[in-house]
Design a protein around this motif. Structure first.
Motif, PDB file in Angstrom:
ATOM      1  N   ALA A   1      33.904  30.986  45.477  1.00 44.43           N
ATOM      2  CA  ALA A   1      35.472  31.959  45.727  1.00 44.43           C
ATOM      3  C   ALA A   1      35.739  32.405  44.266  1.00 44.43           C
ATOM      4  O   ALA A   1      36.418  33.296  44.049  1.00 44.43           O
ATOM      5  CB  ALA A   1      36.184  31.199  46.514  1.00 44.43           C
ATOM      6  N   LEU A   2      35.485  31.598  43.204  1.00 41.94           N
ATOM      7  CA  LEU A   2      36.021  31.689  42.035  1.00 41.94           C
ATOM      8  C   LEU A   2      35.282  33.088  41.254  1.00 41.94           C
ATOM      9  O   LEU A   2      36.277  33.667  40.699  1.00 41.94           O
ATOM     10  CB  LEU A   2      35.666  30.413  41.175  1.00 41.94           C
ATOM     11  CG  LEU A   2      36.378  30.513  39.571  1.00 41.94           C
ATOM     12  CD1 LEU A   2      38.116  30.385  39.600  1.00 41.94           C
ATOM     13  CD2 LEU A   2      35.735  29.438  38.753  1.00 41.94           C
ATOM     14  N   ALA A   3      34.369  33.321  41.810  1.00 45.00           N
ATOM     15  CA  ALA A   3      33.571  34.671  41.358  1.00 45.00           C
ATOM     16  C   ALA A   3      33.790  35.804  42.209  1.00 45.00           C
ATOM     17  O   ALA A   3      34.040  36.828  42.056  1.00 45.00           O
ATOM     18  CB  ALA A   3      32.036  34.370  41.010  1.00 45.00           C
ATOM     19  N   GLY A   4      34.020  35.397  43.463  1.00 41.98           N
ATOM     20  CA  GLY A   4      34.142  36.421  44.678  1.00 41.98           C
ATOM     21  C   GLY A   4      35.583  37.036  44.695  1.00 41.98           C
ATOM     22  O   GLY A   4      35.660  38.252  44.925  1.00 41.98           O
ATOM     23  N   VAL A   5      36.488  36.148  44.459  1.00 43.52           N
ATOM     24  CA  VAL A   5      37.940  36.586  44.770  1.00 43.52           C
ATOM     25  C   VAL A   5      38.219  37.710  43.443  1.00 43.52           C
ATOM     26  O   VAL A   5      38.869  38.877  44.183  1.00 43.52           O
ATOM     27  CB  VAL A   5      38.932  35.525  44.731  1.00 43.52           C
ATOM     28  CG1 VAL A   5      40.339  35.958  44.726  1.00 43.52           C
ATOM     29  CG2 VAL A   5      38.799  34.573  45.999  1.00 43.52           C
ATOM     30  N   PRO A   6      37.898  37.571  42.604  1.00 41.89           N
ATOM     31  CA  PRO A   6      38.087  38.797  41.419  1.00 41.89           C
ATOM     32  C   PRO A   6      37.583  39.992  41.712  1.00 41.89           C
ATOM     33  O   PRO A   6      37.829  41.022  41.679  1.00 41.89           O
ATOM     34  CB  PRO A   6      37.859  37.996  40.080  1.00 41.89           C
ATOM     35  CG  PRO A   6      37.867  36.423  40.179  1.00 41.89           C
ATOM     36  CD  PRO A   6      37.353  36.501  41.888  1.00 41.89           C
ATOM     37  N   ALA A   7      36.101  39.883  42.394  1.00 45.43           N
ATOM     38  CA  ALA A   7      35.394  41.260  42.633  1.00 45.43           C
ATOM     39  C   ALA A   7      36.216  41.793  43.883  1.00 45.43           C
ATOM     40  O   ALA A   7      36.391  42.926  43.709  1.00 45.43           O
ATOM     41  CB  ALA A   7      33.898  40.647  43.105  1.00 45.43           C
ATOM     42  N   GLY A   8      36.712  41.097  44.596  1.00 43.19           N
ATOM     43  CA  GLY A   8      37.450  41.437  45.851  1.00 43.19           C
ATOM     44  C   GLY A   8      38.779  42.196  45.443  1.00 43.19           C
ATOM     45  O   GLY A   8      39.303  43.090  45.895  1.00 43.19           O
ATOM     46  N   THR A   9      39.477  41.667  44.679  1.00 42.39           N
ATOM     47  CA  THR A   9      40.764  42.091  44.166  1.00 42.39           C
ATOM     48  C   THR A   9      40.597  43.701  43.260  1.00 42.39           C
ATOM     49  O   THR A   9      41.230  44.246  43.406  1.00 42.39           O
ATOM     50  CB  THR A   9      41.333  40.928  42.897  1.00 42.39           C
ATOM     51  OG1 THR A   9      41.422  39.702  43.512  1.00 42.39           O
ATOM     52  CG2 THR A   9      42.673  41.566  42.351  1.00 42.39           C
ATOM     53  N   TRP A  10      39.191  43.509  42.569  1.00 43.99           N
ATOM     54  CA  TRP A  10      39.076  44.698  41.912  1.00 43.99           C
ATOM     55  C   TRP A  10      38.839  45.998  42.935  1.00 43.99           C
ATOM     56  O   TRP A  10      39.344  47.029  43.087  1.00 43.99           O
ATOM     57  CB  TRP A  10      37.614  44.602  41.120  1.00 43.99           C
ATOM     58  CG  TRP A  10      37.251  45.962  40.577  1.00 43.99           C
ATOM     59  CD1 TRP A  10      37.895  46.574  39.346  1.00 43.99           C
ATOM     60  CD2 TRP A  10      36.382  46.864  41.077  1.00 43.99           C
ATOM     61  NE1 TRP A  10      37.034  47.608  39.101  1.00 43.99           N
ATOM     62  CE2 TRP A  10      36.438  47.882  40.024  1.00 43.99           C
ATOM     63  CE3 TRP A  10      35.646  47.236  42.258  1.00 43.99           C
ATOM     64  CZ2 TRP A  10      35.636  49.185  40.320  1.00 43.99           C
ATOM     65  CZ3 TRP A  10      35.141  48.343  42.182  1.00 43.99           C
ATOM     66  CH2 TRP A  10      34.935  49.174  41.207  1.00 43.99           C
TER      67      TRP A  10
ATOM     68  N   ALA B   1      43.388  34.093  43.926  1.00 47.74           N
ATOM     69  CA  ALA B   1      43.742  35.436  44.562  1.00 47.74           C
ATOM     70  C   ALA B   1      45.185  35.849  43.810  1.00 47.74           C
ATOM     71  O   ALA B   1      45.452  36.717  43.230  1.00 47.74           O
ATOM     72  CB  ALA B   1      43.867  35.805  45.992  1.00 47.74           C
ATOM     73  N   ALA B   2      46.101  34.867  44.038  1.00 48.12           N
ATOM     74  CA  ALA B   2      47.456  35.198  43.470  1.00 48.12           C
ATOM     75  C   ALA B   2      47.468  35.333  41.899  1.00 48.12           C
ATOM     76  O   ALA B   2      48.042  36.103  41.436  1.00 48.12           O
ATOM     77  CB  ALA B   2      48.372  33.820  43.600  1.00 48.12           C
ATOM     78  N   VAL B   3      46.514  34.651  41.223  1.00 49.10           N
ATOM     79  CA  VAL B   3      46.435  35.038  39.889  1.00 49.10           C
ATOM     80  C   VAL B   3      45.898  36.314  39.553  1.00 49.10           C
ATOM     81  O   VAL B   3      46.507  37.375  38.590  1.00 49.10           O
ATOM     82  CB  VAL B   3      45.672  33.828  39.060  1.00 49.10           C
ATOM     83  CG1 VAL B   3      45.033  34.176  37.374  1.00 49.10           C
ATOM     84  CG2 VAL B   3      46.316  32.409  39.148  1.00 49.10           C
ATOM     85  N   GLY B   4      44.932  36.749  40.218  1.00 52.59           N
ATOM     86  CA  GLY B   4      44.406  38.085  40.103  1.00 52.59           C
ATOM     87  C   GLY B   4      45.317  38.864  40.523  1.00 52.59           C
ATOM     88  O   GLY B   4      45.352  40.221  39.994  1.00 52.59           O
ATOM     89  N   TYR B   5      45.888  39.185  41.684  1.00 53.69           N
ATOM     90  CA  TYR B   5      46.998  40.144  42.191  1.00 53.69           C
ATOM     91  C   TYR B   5      48.197  40.282  40.886  1.00 53.69           C
ATOM     92  O   TYR B   5      48.444  41.261  40.871  1.00 53.69           O
ATOM     93  CB  TYR B   5      47.661  39.553  43.343  1.00 53.69           C
ATOM     94  CG  TYR B   5      46.591  39.586  44.632  1.00 53.69           C
ATOM     95  CD1 TYR B   5      45.229  39.771  44.201  1.00 53.69           C
ATOM     96  CD2 TYR B   5      46.890  39.617  45.796  1.00 53.69           C
ATOM     97  CE1 TYR B   5      44.589  40.207  45.375  1.00 53.69           C
ATOM     98  CE2 TYR B   5      46.329  39.631  46.985  1.00 53.69           C
ATOM     99  CZ  TYR B   5      44.906  40.090  46.754  1.00 53.69           C
ATOM    100  OH  TYR B   5      44.422  40.052  47.788  1.00 53.69           O
ATOM    101  N   LEU B   6      48.734  38.948  40.512  1.00 57.98           N
ATOM    102  CA  LEU B   6      49.463  39.154  39.386  1.00 57.98           C
ATOM    103  C   LEU B   6      49.113  39.894  38.156  1.00 57.98           C
ATOM    104  O   LEU B   6      49.815  40.722  37.486  1.00 57.98           O
ATOM    105  CB  LEU B   6      50.015  37.616  39.270  1.00 57.98           C
ATOM    106  CG  LEU B   6      50.999  37.015  40.094  1.00 57.98           C
ATOM    107  CD1 LEU B   6      51.130  35.542  39.666  1.00 57.98           C
ATOM    108  CD2 LEU B   6      52.591  37.722  40.040  1.00 57.98           C
TER     109      LEU B   6
END
Length: 256
Positions: free
Chosen positions: A87-96, A186-191
């Protein structure tokens, strides 16, 4: 929609948003997942996906935090952390994806993804093989992409873990712990990408009590209600949410 409506302007649909919130949180409290498959398609039709997705993340993260300590004690922590590595790699990709796609394209994609996940859940398919670290990481990666883009990362994880010999309470604990970790990522990426704003926090404060009540009631129902019956109810709500939230029905859902 690029901005969250002022609360007075939102009143015509606020009641609908609250009902959607309550239904989604009931499913979340009972099973540990499922809220996004109900809330995100319908919330996206009301607010737009770039608002509905982070709104769910903030609301769910705040109001289900109390479920985490007990889940951590019961979960297979090593397995959960292995999946979280994916998830550490997948979540940032989804956030993009969430940040970059056109809102209408994103809404149709969310409806399609919800439909695919619903089919997976209905089919009852479960991974029957022996869990292995590389596959666990891969499932975490896929779930992370879906979570980052739409907070719909539960079904791949459920299909993977329910096929084994783990008792349901342990599976539920694993799911809760895993999504607690992916929520933080995800919260870190969204922020960082400006997807969580002061307006999102304000609306989260409005619907959070409803979400918390639904999640609490759902968790109380765990072990009391028939799992088969409740599963059917959840699947029906997910199917209805996917159909009703299709952009072609906006005139009906949003009242013109």
């Amino acid at each position: 929609m690029s901005e969250l409506p002022r609360l007075p302007d939102l009143w015509p649909n606020l009641g609908l948003l609250i009902m959607v919130t309550f239904a989604a949180s009931l499913a979340r409290g009972f099973s540990g997942f499922g809220a996004a498959l109900i809330f995100v398609p319908l919330g996206s039709a009301i607010l737009g996906p770039k608002l509905a997705v982070p709104l769910l993340l903030v609301t769910d993260g705040l109001m289900t935090a109390g479920m985490i300590p007990a889940a951590v004690k019961r979960a297979e922590r090593r397995t959960v952390l292995t999946m979280a590595a994916g998830a550490l790699a997948g979540v940032p990709a989804g956030t993009w994806v969430l940040r970059s796609l056109d809102p209408l394209t994103l809404r149709w994609s969310i409806v399609a993804l919800a439909g695919i996940m619903l089919v997976l859940l209905i089919s009852g398919w479960r991974y029957q093989g022996r869990p292995k670290a590389p596959l666990t990481v891969l499932v975490g990666l896929v779930s992370g992409v879906f979570s980052g883009a739409a907070q719909i990362g539960g079904p791949p994880v459920i299909a993977y873990w329910l096929g084994g010999t783990l008792p349901m309470p342990v599976v539920r604990a694993n799911v809760i712990m895993f999504f607690a970790i992916s929520t933080v990522i995800a919260a870190v990426g969204y922020l960082f990408n400006g997807l969580i704003t002061a307006q999102i926090i304000v609306l989260a404060a409005v619907i959070a009590p409803v979400y918390g009540l639904g999640a609490w009631l759902g968790s109380r129902m765990f072990g009391l209600a028939s799992e088969r019956t409740f599963r059917r109810i959840c699947l029906t709500m997910i199917a209805a949410a996917a159909v009703i939230s299709m952009p072609i029905l906006d005139t009906w859902l949003r009242g013109g």
